[in-house]
Design a protein around this motif. Structure first.
Motif, PDB file in Angstrom:
ATOM      1  N   ILE A  55       0.834  -1.197   0.000  1.00 31.95           N
ATOM      2  CA  ILE A  55       0.000   0.000   0.000  1.00 31.95           C
ATOM      3  C   ILE A  55       0.873   1.253   0.000  1.00 31.95           C
ATOM      4  CG2 ILE A  55      -1.575   1.384   1.424  1.00 31.95           C
ATOM      5  CD1 ILE A  55      -2.944  -1.227   2.247  1.00 31.95           C
ATOM      6  N   ALA A  56       1.908   1.263   0.820  1.00 32.11           N
ATOM      7  CA  ALA A  56       2.798   2.424   0.901  1.00 32.11           C
ATOM      8  C   ALA A  56       3.520   2.655  -0.426  1.00 32.11           C
ATOM      9  CB  ALA A  56       3.803   2.235   2.030  1.00 32.11           C
ATOM     10  N   ALA A  60       2.874   5.807  -3.042  1.00 32.88           N
ATOM     11  CA  ALA A  60       3.980   6.694  -3.389  1.00 32.88           C
ATOM     12  C   ALA A  60       4.194   6.743  -4.897  1.00 32.88           C
ATOM     13  CB  ALA A  60       5.260   6.240  -2.685  1.00 32.88           C
ATOM     14  N   GLY A  61       3.996   5.605  -5.560  1.00 28.53           N
ATOM     15  CA  GLY A  61       4.145   5.561  -7.009  1.00 28.53           C
ATOM     16  C   GLY A  61       3.113   6.419  -7.716  1.00 28.53           C
ATOM     17  N   ILE A  62       1.875   6.335  -7.260  1.00 26.02           N
ATOM     18  CA  ILE A  62       0.806   7.149  -7.855  1.00 26.02           C
ATOM     19  C   ILE A  62       1.063   8.630  -7.595  1.00 26.02           C
ATOM     20  CG2 ILE A  62      -1.659   7.713  -7.717  1.00 26.02           C
ATOM     21  CD1 ILE A  62      -2.152   4.721  -7.143  1.00 26.02           C
ATOM     22  N   GLU A  63       1.510   8.953  -6.385  1.00 25.86           N
ATOM     23  CA  GLU A  63       1.836  10.344  -6.057  1.00 25.86           C
ATOM     24  C   GLU A  63       2.923  10.867  -6.986  1.00 25.86           C
ATOM     25  OE1 GLU A  63       3.449  12.955  -2.222  1.00 25.86           O
ATOM     26  OE2 GLU A  63       3.947  10.822  -2.403  1.00 25.86           O
ATOM     27  N   GLY A  64       3.972  10.077  -7.182  1.00 23.39           N
ATOM     28  CA  GLY A  64       5.098  10.507  -7.996  1.00 23.39           C
ATOM     29  C   GLY A  64       4.743  10.694  -9.461  1.00 23.39           C
ATOM     30  N   GLU A  65       3.854   9.845  -9.977  1.00 21.45           N
ATOM     31  CA  GLU A  65       3.506   9.900 -11.396  1.00 21.45           C
ATOM     32  C   GLU A  65       2.393  10.888 -11.723  1.00 21.45           C
ATOM     33  OE1 GLU A  65       3.090   6.080 -13.479  1.00 21.45           O
ATOM     34  OE2 GLU A  65       3.999   5.144 -11.707  1.00 21.45           O
ATOM     35  N   PHE A  66       1.476  11.071 -10.782  1.00 18.42           N
ATOM     36  CA  PHE A  66       0.264  11.815 -11.135  1.00 18.42           C
ATOM     37  C   PHE A  66      -0.039  13.007 -10.239  1.00 18.42           C
ATOM     38  CE2 PHE A  66      -0.500   7.308 -12.346  1.00 18.42           C
ATOM     39  CZ  PHE A  66      -0.567   7.485 -13.730  1.00 18.42           C
ATOM     40  N   TYR A  67       0.910  13.449  -9.434  1.00 21.96           N
ATOM     41  CA  TYR A  67       0.652  14.517  -8.473  1.00 21.96           C
ATOM     42  C   TYR A  67       0.123  15.769  -9.177  1.00 21.96           C
ATOM     43  CZ  TYR A  67       1.307  17.201  -4.168  1.00 21.96           C
ATOM     44  OH  TYR A  67       1.106  17.947  -3.030  1.00 21.96           O
ATOM     45  N   GLY A  68      -1.051  16.218  -8.767  1.00 18.53           N
ATOM     46  CA  GLY A  68      -1.641  17.408  -9.351  1.00 18.53           C
ATOM     47  C   GLY A  68      -2.257  17.201 -10.721  1.00 18.53           C
ATOM     48  N   ARG A  82      -3.734  -0.908  -9.379  1.00 19.72           N
ATOM     49  CA  ARG A  82      -2.355  -1.268  -9.055  1.00 19.72           C
ATOM     50  C   ARG A  82      -2.261  -2.234  -7.880  1.00 19.72           C
ATOM     51  NH1 ARG A  82       1.815   3.680 -10.368  1.00 19.72           N
ATOM     52  NH2 ARG A  82       0.811   4.349 -12.313  1.00 19.72           N
ATOM     53  N   MET A  83      -3.214  -2.127  -6.955  1.00 18.59           N
ATOM     54  CA  MET A  83      -3.224  -3.043  -5.819  1.00 18.59           C
ATOM     55  C   MET A  83      -3.801  -4.404  -6.196  1.00 18.59           C
ATOM     56  SD  MET A  83      -1.784  -1.733  -3.147  1.00 18.59           S
ATOM     57  CE  MET A  83      -2.346  -2.969  -1.964  1.00 18.59           C
ATOM     58  N   GLY A  84      -4.487  -4.471  -7.325  1.00 20.89           N
ATOM     59  CA  GLY A  84      -5.068  -5.736  -7.752  1.00 20.89           C
ATOM     60  C   GLY A  84      -6.293  -6.146  -6.960  1.00 20.89           C
ATOM     61  N   TYR A  85      -7.004  -5.162  -6.408  1.00 21.55           N
ATOM     62  CA  TYR A  85      -8.209  -5.477  -5.652  1.00 21.55           C
ATOM     63  C   TYR A  85      -9.285  -6.028  -6.592  1.00 21.55           C
ATOM     64  CZ  TYR A  85      -6.196  -2.881  -1.717  1.00 21.55           C
ATOM     65  OH  TYR A  85      -5.390  -2.453  -0.681  1.00 21.55           O
TER      66      TYR A  85
END
Length: 219
Positions: A55-56, A60-68, A82-85
């Motif tokens: 989860i962490a 962080a990956g989503i934040e880094g790629e898509f922030y804003g 991404r979590m495969g839920y």
């Protein structure tokens, strides 16, 4: 007289922890004073617990790629992918069911399975938990169902959801849902009927002419 106020992160004007700029940590910096054992305990969870670590990392990956760039709804969908839920639980306020329906249509179009439970699940009258008739929204004019976040959580657990989303549960009701949710949970929409479900507007306008906080902040 000595200053006895306890300072915390909201009193910091530099936020040097973002880049570990140790030379500019304020005297009260919680990072500088952090209990090493507590820090190591937290890091151990990220490193050794597969679910929480993932989860962490995914967050962080989503934040880094898509922030804003992505909306909260889009970020939630990206996180699910991404979590495969496999099965998403939605705990919705019945008052925000129109918004929930739009969201579930999006999930369906994307092939994401979901299960929604409204807050009035069980249709239990508020008097059952000790709310007097005169304190009901309807003033005691007949049955008025209580919000039932604990039952919402139990229903989603029974349905085998592996990730839950809160949409518009009241303050306190969301607290109970989060406490009883068996699955990892995010809050996608926070209810604020006065501000069109945008509670941060109360802070952005805190010093404005019409703010209810203006007199408090100017003391």
């Amino acid at each position: 007289m000595a200053d006895t106020q306890i300072y915390t992160c909201s009193d910091c004007a530099v936020l040097s922890c973002k880049a570990k700029d140790e030379a500019h940590y304020p005297a009260f910096c919680l990072t500088a004073k952090q209990n090493q054992a507590r820090l190591e305990e937290a890091l151990k969870i990220y490193q050794e617990d597969p679910e929480q670590g993932n989860i962490a990392r995914v967050s962080a990956g989503i934040e880094g790629e898509f922030y804003g760039r992505l909306t909260r709804v889009e970020e939630t969908i990206e996180f699910i992918r991404r979590m495969g839920y496999q099965k998403i639980g939605i705990a919705s306020c019945v008052g925000l069911m129109p918004e929930t329906r739009i969201f579930t249509k999006i999930l369906k179009a994307l092939g994401i399975e979901y299960y929604t439970v409204g807050c009035k699940l069980g249709a239990v009258d508020k008097t059952v938990i000790g709310i007097p008739n005169e304190k009901k929204l309807n003033g005691g004019c007949g049955h008025e169902s209580m919000c039932n976040p604990i039952l919402q959580a139990k229903e989603l657990e029974a349905q085998g959801t592996d990730f839950n989303i809160v949409i518009g549960l009241c303050v306190g009701h969301d607290t109970l849902f989060l406490r009883h949710s068996h699955a990892p949970t995010t809050v996608m929409i926070v209810k604020d009927r006065v501000l069109a479900h945008n509670p941060v507007a109360a802070l952005y306008t805190a010093n404005g002419m019409y703010s209810r906080f203006k007199n408090i902040l100017q003391r």
